[in-house]
Motif scaffolding. Structure first.
Motif, mmCIF file in Angstrom:
data_model
loop_
_atom_site.group_PDB
_atom_site.id
_atom_site.type_symbol
_atom_site.label_atom_id
_atom_site.label_comp_id
_atom_site.label_asym_id
_atom_site.label_seq_id
_atom_site.Cartn_x
_atom_site.Cartn_y
_atom_site.Cartn_z
ATOM 1 N N LEU A 77 0.856 -1.187 0.000
ATOM 2 C CA LEU A 77 0.000 0.000 0.000
ATOM 3 C C LEU A 77 0.890 1.234 0.000
ATOM 4 O O LEU A 77 1.835 1.338 0.770
ATOM 5 C CB LEU A 77 -0.899 -0.015 1.232
ATOM 6 C CG LEU A 77 -1.805 -1.243 1.362
ATOM 7 C CD1 LEU A 77 -2.518 -1.224 2.695
ATOM 8 C CD2 LEU A 77 -2.812 -1.284 0.233
ATOM 9 N N THR A 78 0.577 2.174 -0.875
ATOM 10 C CA THR A 78 1.448 3.345 -0.979
ATOM 11 C C THR A 78 0.744 4.654 -0.678
ATOM 12 O O THR A 78 1.335 5.555 -0.089
ATOM 13 C CB THR A 78 2.067 3.427 -2.384
ATOM 14 O OG1 THR A 78 1.017 3.426 -3.343
ATOM 15 C CG2 THR A 78 2.970 2.235 -2.642
ATOM 16 N N ILE A 79 -0.507 4.813 -1.059
ATOM 17 C CA ILE A 79 -1.193 6.088 -0.864
ATOM 18 C C ILE A 79 -2.527 5.846 -0.158
ATOM 19 O O ILE A 79 -2.987 4.716 -0.061
ATOM 20 C CB ILE A 79 -1.427 6.810 -2.209
ATOM 21 C CG1 ILE A 79 -2.218 5.926 -3.163
ATOM 22 C CG2 ILE A 79 -0.123 7.222 -2.845
ATOM 23 C CD1 ILE A 79 -2.625 6.612 -4.453
ATOM 24 N N THR A 80 -3.138 6.910 0.323
ATOM 25 C CA THR A 80 -4.453 6.809 0.947
ATOM 26 C C THR A 80 -5.437 7.680 0.180
ATOM 27 O O THR A 80 -5.054 8.633 -0.510
ATOM 28 C CB THR A 80 -4.406 7.258 2.420
ATOM 29 O OG1 THR A 80 -3.955 8.599 2.470
ATOM 30 C CG2 THR A 80 -3.504 6.354 3.237
ATOM 31 N N ASP A 81 -6.711 7.355 0.312
ATOM 32 C CA ASP A 81 -7.742 8.167 -0.340
ATOM 33 C C ASP A 81 -8.092 9.357 0.555
ATOM 34 O O ASP A 81 -7.446 9.570 1.603
ATOM 35 C CB ASP A 81 -8.968 7.337 -0.698
ATOM 36 C CG ASP A 81 -9.661 6.763 0.525
ATOM 37 O OD1 ASP A 81 -9.256 7.089 1.654
ATOM 38 O OD2 ASP A 81 -10.616 5.994 0.345
ATOM 39 N N ARG A 116 -8.294 5.890 3.999
ATOM 40 C CA ARG A 116 -8.194 4.460 3.765
ATOM 41 C C ARG A 116 -7.032 4.192 2.793
ATOM 42 O O ARG A 116 -6.830 4.938 1.844
ATOM 43 C CB ARG A 116 -9.485 3.917 3.167
ATOM 44 C CG ARG A 116 -10.667 4.024 4.094
ATOM 45 C CD ARG A 116 -11.906 3.527 3.429
ATOM 46 N NE ARG A 116 -12.203 4.375 2.263
ATOM 47 C CZ ARG A 116 -13.362 4.424 1.627
ATOM 48 N NH1 ARG A 116 -14.346 3.652 2.026
ATOM 49 N NH2 ARG A 116 -13.546 5.206 0.609
ATOM 50 N N PRO A 117 -6.296 3.111 3.009
ATOM 51 C CA PRO A 117 -5.196 2.791 2.099
ATOM 52 C C PRO A 117 -5.730 2.433 0.707
ATOM 53 O O PRO A 117 -6.762 1.804 0.574
ATOM 54 C CB PRO A 117 -4.527 1.585 2.734
ATOM 55 C CG PRO A 117 -5.175 1.367 4.025
ATOM 56 C CD PRO A 117 -6.382 2.198 4.123
ATOM 57 N N VAL A 118 -5.013 2.840 -0.297
ATOM 58 C CA VAL A 118 -5.361 2.551 -1.692
ATOM 59 C C VAL A 118 -4.221 1.754 -2.299
ATOM 60 O O VAL A 118 -3.048 2.121 -2.143
ATOM 61 C CB VAL A 118 -5.585 3.843 -2.504
ATOM 62 C CG1 VAL A 118 -5.872 3.512 -3.965
ATOM 63 C CG2 VAL A 118 -6.715 4.640 -1.892
ATOM 64 N N VAL A 119 -4.551 0.660 -2.977
ATOM 65 C CA VAL A 119 -3.527 -0.165 -3.604
ATOM 66 C C VAL A 119 -3.066 0.527 -4.867
ATOM 67 O O VAL A 119 -3.852 0.979 -5.689
ATOM 68 C CB VAL A 119 -4.094 -1.579 -3.936
ATOM 69 C CG1 VAL A 119 -3.051 -2.400 -4.646
ATOM 70 C CG2 VAL A 119 -4.551 -2.266 -2.673
ATOM 71 N N ASN A 120 -1.759 0.626 -5.008
ATOM 72 C CA ASN A 120 -1.172 1.257 -6.190
ATOM 73 C C ASN A 120 -1.302 0.284 -7.363
ATOM 74 O O ASN A 120 -0.809 -0.830 -7.303
ATOM 75 C CB ASN A 120 0.291 1.585 -5.899
ATOM 76 C CG ASN A 120 0.838 2.589 -6.884
ATOM 77 O OD1 ASN A 120 0.084 3.157 -7.677
ATOM 78 N ND2 ASN A 120 2.135 2.817 -6.816
ATOM 79 N N THR A 121 -1.995 0.670 -8.430
ATOM 80 C CA THR A 121 -2.197 -0.242 -9.560
ATOM 81 C C THR A 121 -1.282 0.044 -10.711
ATOM 82 O O THR A 121 -0.852 1.100 -10.979
ATOM 83 C CB THR A 121 -3.655 -0.170 -10.061
ATOM 84 O OG1 THR A 121 -3.972 1.173 -10.387
ATOM 85 C CG2 THR A 121 -4.571 -0.714 -9.025
#
Length: 80
Positions: free
Chosen positions: A67-71, A75-80
């Protein structure tokens, strides 16, 4: 048949199946090469290794990307 007869028959079947399973397990874990029981004869090699039922089995877990960034809510956002 009376209900108590069904209970007795079920108990008899359960006890018989359990006894048979215990006998088979004991024969399986024995070190004998020649086995004769109830008219059945078997010659086997006890040095052959079998699967150990008590050994833990590996669990295939999927790889989760870091996980690198949050919304905007945190909440954590998966880097795609």
């Amino acid at each position: 048949m009376e209900p108590s007869e069904y209970l007795a028959l079920g108990t008899l079947i359960t006890v018989s199946a359990s006894a048979l399973a215990l006998i088979i397990k004991q024969i399986e874990s024995s070190k004998c090469t020649d086995i004769a029981c109830c008219g059945v004869k078997c010659k086997r090699d006890p040095t052959i290794k079998t699967l150990d039922a008590t050994a833990p089995t590996p669990i295939n877990t999927p790889r989760i990307p870091p996980l690198t960034i949050t919304d905007n809510i945190g909440r954590p956002v998966v880097n795609t």
